[in-house]
Every structure is written in structure tokens, then in C-alpha cells.
Write an enzyme that holds these catalytic residues in place. Structure first.
Site, PDB file in Angstrom:
ATOM      1  N   GLY A  29       0.789  -1.219   0.000  1.00  0.00           N
ATOM      2  CA  GLY A  29       0.000   0.000   0.000  1.00  0.00           C
ATOM      3  C   GLY A  29       0.823   1.271   0.000  1.00  0.00           C
ATOM      4  O   GLY A  29       0.286   2.354  -0.193  1.00  0.00           O
ATOM      5  N   CYS A 237     -27.448 -10.284 -16.004  1.00  0.00           N
ATOM      6  CA  CYS A 237     -26.900  -9.932 -17.323  1.00  0.00           C
ATOM      7  C   CYS A 237     -27.887 -10.341 -18.403  1.00  0.00           C
ATOM      8  O   CYS A 237     -28.388 -11.463 -18.404  1.00  0.00           O
ATOM      9  CB  CYS A 237     -25.556 -10.626 -17.532  1.00  0.00           C
ATOM     10  SG  CYS A 237     -24.910 -10.454 -19.203  1.00  0.00           S
ATOM     11  N   CYS A 240     -25.919 -13.237 -20.721  1.00  0.00           N
ATOM     12  CA  CYS A 240     -25.575 -14.570 -20.209  1.00  0.00           C
ATOM     13  C   CYS A 240     -26.352 -14.930 -18.944  1.00  0.00           C
ATOM     14  O   CYS A 240     -26.223 -16.035 -18.442  1.00  0.00           O
ATOM     15  CB  CYS A 240     -24.068 -14.668 -19.951  1.00  0.00           C
ATOM     16  SG  CYS A 240     -23.538 -13.781 -18.485  1.00  0.00           S
ATOM     17  N   CYS A 262     -22.613  -7.974 -18.751  1.00  0.00           N
ATOM     18  CA  CYS A 262     -21.395  -8.095 -17.955  1.00  0.00           C
ATOM     19  C   CYS A 262     -20.354  -7.120 -18.494  1.00  0.00           C
ATOM     20  O   CYS A 262     -20.170  -7.014 -19.710  1.00  0.00           O
ATOM     21  CB  CYS A 262     -20.804  -9.497 -18.077  1.00  0.00           C
ATOM     22  SG  CYS A 262     -21.849 -10.777 -17.423  1.00  0.00           S
ATOM     23  N   CYS A 268     -18.513 -13.150 -19.736  1.00  0.00           N
ATOM     24  CA  CYS A 268     -19.825 -13.256 -20.385  1.00  0.00           C
ATOM     25  C   CYS A 268     -19.765 -14.249 -21.540  1.00  0.00           C
ATOM     26  O   CYS A 268     -20.616 -15.123 -21.678  1.00  0.00           O
ATOM     27  CB  CYS A 268     -20.248 -11.873 -20.889  1.00  0.00           C
ATOM     28  SG  CYS A 268     -21.993 -11.726 -21.237  1.00  0.00           S
TER      29      CYS A 268
END
Lengths: 293, 256
Positions: A29, A237, A240, A262, A268
Site C-alpha cells: 500500500g 446480465c 448470459c 457483464c 460473459c
């Protein structure tokens, strides 16, 4: 045979970047300054991510590049071509096949493995930037762990919108120490950052590299009475039928029709190949059959 | 009774020029100390040395920590000093803009110090912020407005609320009424006097306005050219000034 050194950058530069990456991994970080080079693309197009990828790639690697989850948008296509040309590495659109994945603002839906590296493009690495304009001051705040200001931003969100309205670049605390900007990924992706793969972040213009080693603790900041929520559009979605993936909203016409698909195109496509069908895809194939009959 | 703040031989030089020289005083809990003097007499330099904004060249500033121990704030580590300055200390700037975040709402400004010391419950932070805005006479309906939408007097009161919300024990004030018109000044002074008495605050107030110290300060320190020329109880110094400069200062006040 191309005239470029492997992966465009010269070896000294790659060593310099690798040192920054190793330091970043050692202090999860923490923003490590590095001597960012000019790349043959404008700032804001992923110059930081490209340099990190170039320093990470080996000739045996398979590269995948995504832009907002998609493999086929301008940024993804041109960076993929760049490395095909300068490094002659194999490229793929399948998440599982890739060993290095450069991403702009998304984490793939499929879980990543320990032998994979995820490289983020970062526009503004400093999470405190819009609250404290002075770089000297923000560095001091990081070193002294003075992160109260980050909560002031979230406070302002709730005061103004009734909820934490920050929906991307949602600040996280790494291993209980550094507050980090996860790059502008949707906050839906934040919980995924505790993953098996190595995550590297490159900011070219700002000349910073930071990193998350595998299985690093990453906590999204929040209030006790307004807990963090990994939100997405409340819809399956339309292509899909997936209910667990992050969705793009696509406006279809002027009549207000829209569809949700997606954002991860590979996810997808592989679901559709496996036989999953969403509402609008089913309606379209039914209509197609009718006209054929 | 032990002093809250013990100032010993504080000097600050700007090159060859004197900022302030050999300043000594004790401040006891609940006491308000006024520092007066003309522009350039070293009042602000002294205050900034005491509050840790400037590094004094010599001397010690001993502060009684919550555990009762006297610590030298000049030599303590920066994290400790910064911790002090957002818990036990408060600093009210002359210009509210220097002490406020102008692009953050009033509530956020007051809540910042709470969040800086670890408050993580939005409801509680907001409650506290509204309570403090009420105490400095800012309506609850303004809690989500930015300081840019406030008048000068309101900004100054907001700055005071923001500073006092963590219950500090020592407040530094640098010309808290500077730049305000007299009626707003009067209300602010009234408010400050109420808060100081109610919370039992100790305060050091730098000002060139003798009326301010007459109202607020228990004790007075007169500075000239970086030196302290006279100290004593406020009324005593103002009614019976001994030093020539203090006499000049007191007689310079316009009588309406």
C-alpha cells in the site's frame, strides 16, 4: 525481428522499475516513487501500467489486457498490440490462460491464481489528493497514519447524498496500515482485492508504484452505522444471465430501452459458450428463429 | 496547584533579528492569559513557538500531559506533538480560512477532529457536530452548508466549534476578533467568555485589542520588540500601567 529491446524499455529502466515493485510488495500500500519514462502513448492511457507490465513480462508469459473489463476496446487493443510488437509475447482474452493481466479499472470476475499478476493503470495514486493538495502534507499524513481526513470525505458523502456515494476509487486500508487508492475500479471489486494473485499498481504521470502481495488484508473504509457495501446494478446480465457479475448499462434506443451486460467480456462470452442465456439474448434468438421460419 | 503550561526562556531569532527573547511564564488550569503589544512585537512568533508551529531557538515549553507528567513539547516527537494539537490543544487562527476546510461542510469541519481521533459512527459524529454548532449559535439547518456560504463572524464561530469539539485543555488564539465589526466582535467575545468559563479552558490569547483582553484575560503580558515589558493581573496592568510603553498603549485607546 523487431528493433525494440524486449518489451520496449531498456534493461536498466526495467531493473529500476522492478526495484520499485519489490519495495512496494515489501510495504503493501505504500507509494514508491520511481523514475517514470515517457512512453509512446499519452498520459492517462496507461503509461504507468505499461511500464510495470514491461518490467514484469518474460518471453514465456501470456498477456491479457482489459479496459473496463472488456478485451476489445481501444485502450486494451492498442496496449495488447504494443506488447505483441515489442515483446512478441503470446496474448489471450481468456482470464485463466493469462499469466500477466493489465487492467484499466476492473478486476476480472474469475478468481485469479497464485501464478498470475494483475497490473493496474492508476491515474491518481494519492487517496488524500482531493482533500489535501500539498504532497508534503499527504506524505506526512501517511507516515504518521493520520487518516481522519479520509473519513471526512465519506462523511461529506453521507451528509450530501444520504449514503456513501463514492462508487469507484473507494479508499481501502491495507494490512491495517496504509490507506490506498485502489485505482478507479468500481467498489464492487474492492472485496476481490484479497486475492491469490500479486497486484501491482503503476501511475506513470504521478511517478508512483504500489503493490499488494497475495492474500493481503484489504479493508474498505466505512462508518459503523454506514457499512461498506459492494454495490452493482440490481439486474441479471441480459446476455448470459449472470447475477454475480458487475454490469454495464447500455442504452439501446431513444425510447428508453436499455440492457445490462457483464462488463467482463471474457466472463460473459465463456458463460454463453457454456450454454447460459440471458433474457434479451433469448428474446433475440427467438425472434431470429421466427423470421427464418 | 501545578501549572498546565510552563514556558521557560523561549527565544526565537530570525537571522539577526529578534522574534521574541527570554519569555518566561506559567499558565495555570482555567486561566486565560492575554498577550498584547503592537504589530511586530513578537506576539505571534511567541504563540507559534508555544503551539509547535515554529521551532524556538532556545527554551522549553512544558505541558502537563493527561497522566500528570510535564513534557517538553519542543523536543517531543512530531507524531506526539501532532496528536496533542488535535486532542488537548486547539488553535484559533485570525483568519477563519486558515483554520477551516472551505470545501467541506460545517458538519464535516466540526467532525474532522472527532474522526481524527478515531470516531467512526456517522450518527454520533453528526449529533456532536450539531450540538457544537448550536453552542456557537449556528443554526442546525446550516450544518450541511460550506463555510464559503457563511459570514465572517459565522466562520470564526465555526472555527471555534471545530477546535473545541474534542474538549481541549489549552486553546491558543491569534487575534480571534480581528477583521470583525464591533457588534459581531462583542457577540463572539461573549460566546468565548461563556465557553471558557463553562469548560474551564485555559487559553492564551494574542491580540492588539485591549478591550478583548479586558473582557477575557485574567492575566496580561505586554510585549515590545520581542521582550516582555510588563506582566500582571489584567485590571492592574490596564488601570495602573508601570512601563512607559504600556502607558502609551493604554492611553492610545480611543474613548468613544
Amino acid at each position: 525481428m523487431s528493433d525494440y529491446n524486449f518489451a520496449y524499455l531498456d534493461e536498466q529502466t526495467k531493473r529500476m522499475i522492478r526495484r520499485a515493485i519489490l519495495k512496494g510488495l515489501a510495504i503493501p500500500g505504500y507509494q514508491v516513487p520511481f523514475a517514470s519514462r515517457e512512453m509512446p502513448m499519452p498520459y492517462g492511457w496507461g503509461t504507468g501500467g505499461v511500464q510495470v507490465s514491461a518490467a514484469t513480462l518474460t518471453p514465456e508469459d501470456t498477456l491479457k489486457v482489459i479496459d473496463q473489463g472488456a478485451d476489445d476496446t481501444t485502450n486494451a487493443v492498442s496496449i495488447r498490440k504494443f506488447f505483441e510488437k515489442t515483446a512478441s509475447v503470446d496474448t489471450t482474452e481468456e482470464t485463466a490462460q493469462a499469466s500477466v493481466i493489465q487492467t484499466r479499472h476492473r478486476i476480472p470476475e474469475e478468481d485469479l491464481r497464485e501464478d498470475q499478476i494483475l497490473v493496474y493503470q492508476v491515474p491518481i495514486p494519492e487517496p488524500l489528493r482531493f482533500l489535501e493538495p500539498s504532497e508534503i502534507e499527504t506524505r506526512k499524513m501517511h507516515s504518521l497514519e493520520e487518516y481522519g481526513l479520509m473519513h471526512v470525505k465519506l462523511y461529506e458523502d453521507i451528509a450530501k447524498h444520504g449514503a456513501i456515494a463514492t462508487s469507484y476509487a473507494y479508499p481501502v486500508k491495507v494490512e491495517g496500515r496504509y490507506v490506498m487508492d485502489p485505482s478507479p475500479i468500481p467498489k464492487f471489486d474492492n472485496p476481490k482485492m484479497e486475492m491469490a494473485a500479486i497486484q501491482l499498481f503503476g501511475a506513470g504521470r504521478e511517478q508512483r508504484i504500489y503493490a499488494l502481495p497475495p492474500y493481503c488484508q484489504v479493508v474498505s473504509l466505512d462508518f459503523e452505522d454506514f457499512p461498506f457495501e459492494a454495490s452493482k446494478a440490481d439486474h441479471p446480465c441480459d446476455m448470459c444471465g449472470a447475477t454475480d457479475s458487475y454490469l454495464d448499462e447500455v442504452i439501446m434506443d431513444d425510447a428508453g430501452n436499455r440492457m445490462f451486460v457483464c462488463s467482463d467480456t471474457d466472463y460473459c462470452a465463456s458463460r454463453r459458450k457454456a450454454g447460459h442465456v440471458g433474457a434479451q439474448a433469448a428474446a433475440a434468438s427467438a425472434a431470429l428463429k421466427e423470421t427464418a421460419a | 496547584m501545578t501549572p498546565l503550561l510552563k514556558v521557560e526562556n523561549i527565544s526565537k531569532f530570525y537571522g539577526h533579528r529578534i522574534g521574541c527573547k527570554d519569555v518566561n511564564f506559567d499558565l495555570y488550569p482555567g486561566e486565560v492569559m492575554g498577550i498584547v503589544g503592537e504589530s511586530g512585537s513578537g506576539k505571534s512568533t511567541l504563540l507559534n513557538c508555544l503551539a509547535g508551529h515554529l521551532d524556538p531557538d532556545t527554551g522549553e515549553v512544558l505541558f502537563e500531559m493527561r497522566d500528570g507528567a510535564m513534557r517538553d513539547t519542543v523536543t517531543m516527537s512530531e507524531p506526539e506533538r501532532r496528536m496533542l494539537s488535535r486532542t488537548d490543544w486547539a488553535f484559533v487562527h485570525q483568519h477563519a480560512r486558515d483554520g477551516l476546510r472551505m470545501n467541506v461542510s460545517a458538519g464535516g469541519n466540526v467532525g474532522e477532529r472527532l474522526m481524527a481521533v478515531g470516531a467512526r459512527h456517522y450518527g454520533h459524529i453528526r449529533e456532536e457536530a450539531v450540538d457544537w454548532l448550536g453552542r456557537v449559535e449556528i443554526s442546525e439547518t446550516r450544518v450541511d452548508d460550506r463555510p464559503t456560504q457563511f459570514s465572517g463572524g459565522m466562520q470564526q464561530r465555526l472555527q471555534i466549534a471545530r477546535n473545541l469539539v474534542t474538549g481541549p485543555r489549552l486553546v491558543f488564539m491569534d487575534e480571534p476578533t480581528g477583521g470583525l465589526d464591533v457588534s459581531v466582535q462583542a457577540r463572539l467575545l461573549d460566546l468565548l467568555r461563556g465557553l471558557v468559563r463553562e469548560m474551564g479552558l485555559s487559553a492564551i490569547i494574542v491580540t492588539h485589542d485591549l478591550a478583548v483582553v479586558r473582557l477575557l484575560a485574567d492575566r496580561l503580558m505586554v510585549m515590545k520588540d520581542g521582550h516582555v515589558v510588563e506582566t500582571g493581573l489584567t485590571d492592574q496592568v490596564l488601570d495602573d500601567p508601570q512601563h512607559a510603553y504600556t502607558q502609551l498603549l493604554v492611553s492610545s485607546v480611543l474613548q468613544v
